[in-house]
Design a protein around this motif. Structure first.
Motif, PDB file in Angstrom:
ATOM      1  N   VAL A  80      -5.546  34.062  18.560  1.00 12.54           N
ATOM      2  CA  VAL A  80      -5.344  33.338  17.301  1.00 12.54           C
ATOM      3  C   VAL A  80      -4.056  33.798  16.616  1.00 12.54           C
ATOM      4  N   VAL A  81      -3.692  35.058  16.803  1.00 10.93           N
ATOM      5  CA  VAL A  81      -2.424  35.557  16.236  1.00 10.93           C
ATOM      6  C   VAL A  81      -1.255  34.748  16.795  1.00 10.93           C
ATOM      7  N   LYS A  82      -1.283  34.525  18.103  1.00 10.38           N
ATOM      8  CA  LYS A  82      -0.226  33.733  18.743  1.00 10.38           C
ATOM      9  C   LYS A  82      -0.215  32.298  18.212  1.00 10.38           C
ATOM     10  N   ARG A  83      -1.415  31.745  17.983  1.00 10.51           N
ATOM     11  CA  ARG A  83      -1.523  30.381  17.459  1.00 10.51           C
ATOM     12  C   ARG A  83      -0.932  30.284  16.053  1.00 10.51           C
ATOM     13  N   ASN A 154       3.012  44.504  19.683  1.00  9.83           N
ATOM     14  CA  ASN A 154       2.502  45.879  19.756  1.00  9.83           C
ATOM     15  C   ASN A 154       1.055  46.030  20.185  1.00  9.83           C
ATOM     16  N   THR A 155       0.310  44.939  20.305  1.00  8.48           N
ATOM     17  CA  THR A 155      -1.090  45.105  20.710  1.00  8.48           C
ATOM     18  C   THR A 155      -1.479  44.124  21.815  1.00  8.48           C
ATOM     19  N   LYS A 156      -2.358  44.622  22.680  1.00 11.73           N
ATOM     20  CA  LYS A 156      -2.974  43.762  23.703  1.00 11.73           C
ATOM     21  C   LYS A 156      -4.494  43.735  23.483  1.00 11.73           C
ATOM     22  N   ASN A 157      -4.927  44.380  22.388  1.00 17.35           N
ATOM     23  CA  ASN A 157      -6.343  44.456  22.058  1.00 17.35           C
ATOM     24  C   ASN A 157      -6.874  43.057  21.724  1.00 17.35           C
ATOM     25  N   SER A 158      -7.892  42.613  22.457  1.00 19.78           N
ATOM     26  CA  SER A 158      -8.378  41.230  22.311  1.00 19.78           C
ATOM     27  C   SER A 158      -8.914  40.955  20.903  1.00 19.78           C
ATOM     28  N   LYS A 159      -9.568  41.945  20.299  1.00 15.10           N
ATOM     29  CA  LYS A 159     -10.094  41.783  18.931  1.00 15.10           C
ATOM     30  C   LYS A 159      -8.947  41.603  17.932  1.00 15.10           C
ATOM     31  N   GLU A 160      -7.882  42.399  18.112  1.00 12.02           N
ATOM     32  CA  GLU A 160      -6.741  42.341  17.193  1.00 12.02           C
ATOM     33  C   GLU A 160      -5.942  41.053  17.367  1.00 12.02           C
ATOM     34  N   LEU A 161      -6.083  40.414  18.515  1.00 12.47           N
ATOM     35  CA  LEU A 161      -5.405  39.129  18.745  1.00 12.47           C
ATOM     36  C   LEU A 161      -6.287  37.958  18.319  1.00 12.47           C
TER      37      LEU A 161
END
Length: 223
Positions: A80-83, A154-161
């Motif tokens: 969702v961050v990318k979206r 800086n993150t690949k964490n699925s929750k953070e994305l």
């Protein structure tokens, strides 16, 4: 360069607990209409963007955006961050006001207050949901687009994305962050006003029906 402020509303139809929840009817309109109509009242916001997914099921949300004369962007369902980043870049937004579609009775006065705090303090990230004090459903996050780009980098964490703002909450030393706490008159951290399950829909429908005909911009305090 003048700040261009965009409200990005995340929405999708394939909620597991309550499918198509944002399109459920209230007073003859989809419940999402009541959120969008409120946001349109905020003068500081230059653009409203509905950020939905590439799934065919969400074509109906694109139709909603067109009908209600707001912008739309389609991107990743999980990231969702990318979206949200993609939506901001497409419409040249450098200040993002992030609201999820399951907050249909968001108080526009709270949004305006957080925007004022963000601007007056030259903050990178302002929110009222890191420490729960407002009713759930009054959640607003404001950040500059660069902060969100740093999250992607800086993150690949699925929750953070998946949860926009989570990386910023977890790394306050990296961003100029302000956590806003509710004033006493609306300090109700255990009150739920989000659209998640059918019982929430029944409650929110009753609230909108009670206030909506006379004043569609009713406040959190009135609720």
């Amino acid at each position: 360069m003048k700040k261009k402020i965009g409200c990005i509303i995340e929405a999708r139809t394939n909620s597991r607990r309550l499918p198509n929840k944002v399109l459920l009817p209230v007073l003859g309109k989809p419940i999402l209409y009541w959120l969008v109509n409120r946001i349109k009242k905020i003068k500081k916001i230059n653009k409203i963007i509905l950020a939905t997914t590439l799934n065919e099921n969400d074509d109906i949300l694109v139709d909603f955006a067109k009908k209600n004369k707001i912008n739309f962007f389609r991107g990743s369902e999980q990231n969702v961050v990318k979206r949200v980043c993609g939506a901001a870049e497409k419409f040249n937004i450098n200040t993002i006001v992030e609201i999820t579609s399951d907050c249909p009775v968001i108080d526009i006065n709270i949004v305006q207050q957080l925007l004022d705090i963000y601007e007056k303090n030259s903050a990178e990230y302002v929110n009222n949901c890191n420490y729960r004090s407002y009713p759930d459903g009054m959640d607003v996050q404001i950040f500059n687009t660069n902060s969100l780009k740093k999250t992607l980098k800086n993150t690949k964490n699925s929750k953070e994305l998946e949860h926009v703002g989570l990386y910023l909450m977890r790394n306050p030393q990296k961003f100029k962050t302000i956590n806003v706490i509710a004033p006493k008159k609306i300090f109700f951290p255990h009150l739920g006003l989000t659209l998640d399950e059918n019982k929430d829909y029944i409650l929110l429908k009753r609230i909108i029906e009670y206030f909506g005909k006379k004043n569609p911009y009713f406040s959190c305090e009135e609720i």
